[in-house]
Design a protein around this motif. Structure first.
Motif, PDB file in Angstrom:
ATOM      1  N   GLY A  38     134.635 -37.113  59.851  1.00 23.58           N
ATOM      2  CA  GLY A  38     134.804 -36.608  61.201  1.00 23.58           C
ATOM      3  C   GLY A  38     136.210 -36.155  61.515  1.00 23.58           C
ATOM      4  O   GLY A  38     136.587 -36.046  62.693  1.00 23.58           O
ATOM      5  N   GLY A  39     137.001 -35.860  60.482  1.00 19.32           N
ATOM      6  CA  GLY A  39     138.382 -35.429  60.698  1.00 19.32           C
ATOM      7  C   GLY A  39     138.448 -34.147  61.495  1.00 19.32           C
ATOM      8  O   GLY A  39     137.609 -33.261  61.374  1.00 19.32           O
ATOM      9  N   ARG A  40     139.475 -34.042  62.301  1.00 17.41           N
ATOM     10  CA  ARG A  40     139.603 -32.886  63.183  1.00 17.41           C
ATOM     11  C   ARG A  40     140.476 -31.808  62.560  1.00 17.41           C
ATOM     12  O   ARG A  40     141.345 -32.078  61.740  1.00 17.41           O
ATOM     13  N   ARG A  41     140.244 -30.583  62.989  1.00 15.75           N
ATOM     14  CA  ARG A  41     141.098 -29.462  62.605  1.00 15.75           C
ATOM     15  C   ARG A  41     140.899 -28.323  63.591  1.00 15.75           C
ATOM     16  O   ARG A  41     139.833 -28.184  64.201  1.00 15.75           O
ATOM     17  N   GLN A  65     143.719 -31.027  73.766  1.00 13.70           N
ATOM     18  CA  GLN A  65     143.117 -31.497  72.513  1.00 13.70           C
ATOM     19  C   GLN A  65     144.161 -31.730  71.420  1.00 13.70           C
ATOM     20  O   GLN A  65     143.816 -32.215  70.351  1.00 13.70           O
ATOM     21  N   LEU A  90     138.965 -26.546  68.464  1.00 16.33           N
ATOM     22  CA  LEU A  90     139.066 -27.803  67.725  1.00 16.33           C
ATOM     23  C   LEU A  90     137.694 -28.206  67.222  1.00 16.33           C
ATOM     24  O   LEU A  90     136.721 -28.218  67.978  1.00 16.33           O
ATOM     25  N   HIS A 135     135.507 -31.090  64.552  1.00 14.61           N
ATOM     26  CA  HIS A 135     135.560 -32.382  63.860  1.00 14.61           C
ATOM     27  C   HIS A 135     134.615 -32.308  62.662  1.00 14.61           C
ATOM     28  O   HIS A 135     133.693 -33.115  62.523  1.00 14.61           O
ATOM     29  N   ASP A 136     134.875 -31.341  61.785  1.00 16.11           N
ATOM     30  CA  ASP A 136     133.957 -31.058  60.691  1.00 16.11           C
ATOM     31  C   ASP A 136     134.514 -31.401  59.320  1.00 16.11           C
ATOM     32  O   ASP A 136     133.901 -31.091  58.302  1.00 16.11           O
ATOM     33  N   CYS A 141     146.497 -29.531  60.607  1.00 17.42           N
ATOM     34  CA  CYS A 141     145.176 -29.330  61.215  1.00 17.42           C
ATOM     35  C   CYS A 141     145.158 -29.572  62.718  1.00 17.42           C
ATOM     36  O   CYS A 141     144.322 -29.008  63.426  1.00 17.42           O
ATOM     37  N   GLY A 142     146.060 -30.419  63.216  1.00 19.63           N
ATOM     38  CA  GLY A 142     146.012 -30.767  64.629  1.00 19.63           C
ATOM     39  C   GLY A 142     146.956 -29.994  65.505  1.00 19.63           C
ATOM     40  O   GLY A 142     146.998 -30.232  66.721  1.00 19.63           O
TER      41      GLY A 142
END
Length: 573
Positions: free
Chosen positions: A533-536, A315, A526, A528-529, A452-453
């Motif tokens: 819809g950005g991921r963290r 991910q 992970l 997407h909140d 975040c990623g």
């Protein structure tokens, strides 16, 4: 009749004193009594028998500058006993901003701190230009925990110098005077300090180094003088060499820091991590910092509580991203990728392929299997050398690629490996322990809200209690009273917040009630909140019975109560 009494807990009060059993009474937002209060009546009582009571944790290195404008909770920090966060670190933030330059600041934050630009663009409702206006906007918003922030060099330089500032051209005397005036204005309005970045690892989304990276001493000292004139604030920075790109310049960096601190009469704090190329350099920089104290300066290396790196997984990123077969499936949902990768024919084909193209990071990962470890569940951020991909491959008579491939598929592809780039030379954390014990060391660098990623180091406060206090087996542990003081009294005082960080009458009623034997760090997941819809990456904890801000229980067993007593912390208030 007290508003709240916490009864019978083991109190670790933040002063460094030994734990003791005591009751804590709260009235309004203030602690009013500490001791044996068996006869005291209360509107609400928390039975803390068998539990640990501490001050709320003060996290001085976060990047919630955008998130604080749309998210009242400020997760994941709030899940880990943090009741005050300090933002605006590393020279990046969202004020001051000229109308029309908002997207440029978003690109700067996205590049430096790996926060999705789409999330920032959708989430932030801009309504300010000056830094005081930004503070006022934060002050109007509801929050679960308290927030404080600093004036960021990047935004100030671009505001004053325009394109010249953004491209790191030298500042003229008039530019420096204008920047210094803006910083003083921000400090007098309530900023907790000024921040800058000088590491080449910090770049905007367009690849340009963050504004201020190459600032000359006249600019740094001219801006620093704003702290002297205001009589408040701290000077925070990510120094040259802090990411290991240069092992000589840090000595020169600390030299100008202590001269600046002495000149303006204010503290300076800088990021300090162990680098593999010079694994003992951090000791020398600590020694220089101690010498600075003897010269009348205040210089505090800011250290991390665990290895500093990234999480490798399907991910995030891994060593196979530049293999043709993986590229064919890279855009598919995780479950589909896992299903394909479990096919023996696909596995054999991918492992037989040579990398295609020049993905420098994938090549770096492949050359670092000796420093890549399965994170596991329960999570292990201090793994032994036998747990590296290289060591497991040697023990099993397989190739490292094979071992990594299978590790990536664990937990239905949600598993992570920890890849400590810094703070873990020769596979041990003893240097971290020494840094944490050093009286000049300030605990920080959790980067809540950022990167975040690739990481979720906002969970370090929980790690400090689970690993360093309770669970460590690869070396000596740390006393709980020392760890709690590092996360409360010391961080609060460094940033001028004398009203919190200890449990004693008159202090702000920010508290944690913790079931220490049950305290646990969950596996990172992970999500997407974020807006758009950005991921963290998020990492929860179990065992925080109650987290209390200004006398209000804001989280109970990890769940929000809906109370929003958090406020903007202004310097001088």
């Amino acid at each position: 009749m007290h508003d709240l009494v916490i009864r019978g807990g083991t109190l670790v009060d933040g002063t460094g004193d030994s734990p003791r059993v005591a009751d804590v009474a709260v009235d309004g937002d203030v602690i009013t009594e500490v001791g044996r209060l068996s006869g005291a009546a209360a509107r609400r009582t928390i039975d803390a028998d068998g539990l640990t009571v501490t001050p709320g944790f003060v996290d001085i290195h976060t990047h919630y500058d955008g998130q604080a404008t749309w998210d009242p909770l400020l997760a994941p920090s709030a899940w880990h006993g943090v009741t005050t966060v300090v933002m605006g670190n590393c020279g990046v933030g969202f004020a001051p901003v000229r109308p029309g330059a908002e997207q440029w600041l978003i690109g700067l934050m996205e590049g430096v701190e790996d926060i999705p630009g789409t999330a920032l663009a959708e989430g932030i409702t801009w309504g300010w230009e000056s830094f005081p206006e930004y503070l006022d906007a934060l002050d109007r918003l509801p929050h679960t925990i308290d927030v404080g922030t600093q004036v960021p060099h990047g935004a100030v330089r671009a505001y004053v110098m325009g394109e010249r500032g953004a491209r790191n051209e030298p500042a003229a005397p008039d530019d420096i005077a204008a920047m210094s005036a803006i910083v003083e204005q921000g400090l007098r309005a309530g900023a907790l300090g000024f921040s800058t970045s000088r590491t080449l690892a910090h770049r905007a989304i367009d690849g340009e180094p963050v504004p201020g990276t190459f600032a000359a001493e006249d600019e740094l000292f001219g801006i620093g003088d704003a702290l002297r004139r205001a009589g408040r604030g701290i000077f925070e920075l990510a120094p040259a060499g802090s990411a290991g790109e240069d092992i000589v310049r840090p000595r020169d960096e600390v030299d100008w820091m202590w001269r600046l601190s002495k000149a303006v009469g204010r503290p300076v704090t800088f990021a300090l991590l162990q680098v593999d190329a010079a694994p003992d350099l951090w000791r020398e920089l600590f020694d220089v910092s101690v010498g600075a104290v003897g010269a009348g300066a205040q210089v505090y290396p800011q250290v991390a509580g665990r290895p500093f790196g990234l999480l490798v997984g399907l991910q995030t990123t891994h060593a196979f991203v530049d293999r043709p077969s993986y590229r064919d499936i890279a855009a598919r949902p995780l479950a589909d990728r896992v299903a394909v990768m479990r096919d023996p024919a696909f596995r054999a084909r991918l492992l037989a392929e040579a990398p295609e193209g020049r993905d420098a990071f994938a090549g770096f990962v492949r050359s670092s299997y000796h420093k890549m470890f399965v994170l596991g569940d329960p999570v292990d951020y201090e793994p032994g050398p036998e747990r590296s991909i290289a060591a497991m491959a040697a023990a099993q008579g397989r190739s490292p690629d094979e071992v990594l491939y299978d590790a990536l598929l664990a937990d239905d592809g949600q598993a992570f490996l920890v890849f400590p780039l810094l703070n873990y030379s020769e596979g041990n954390a003893d240097a971290i322990r020494e840094m944490l014990l050093h009286p000049q060391g300030a605990l920080g660098l959790g980067d809540g809200g950022a990167h975040c990623g690739i990481i979720c180091d906002a969970s370090i406060p929980t790690f400090m209690l689970t690993h360093w206090v309770r669970d460590r087996t690869r070396g000596p542990r740390l006393p709980i009273e020392h760890v709690v003081r590092k996360m409360t009294h010391d961080t609060a005082r460094l940033y001028g917040m004398a009203d919190r960080g200890v449990v004693r009458p008159g202090s702000k009623a920010d508290l944690n009630v913790i079931d220490l034997p049950r305290l646990r760090l969950d596996v990172p997941r992970l999500a997407h909140d974020l807006p758009a819809g950005g991921r963290r990456l998020l990492q929860r904890a179990e065992g925080y019975v109650d987290t209390i801000v200004s006398g209000h229980v804001v989280l109970h067993e990890g769940a929000e109560t809906g109370s929003r007593p958090g406020r903007l912390v202004r310097s001088g208030s």
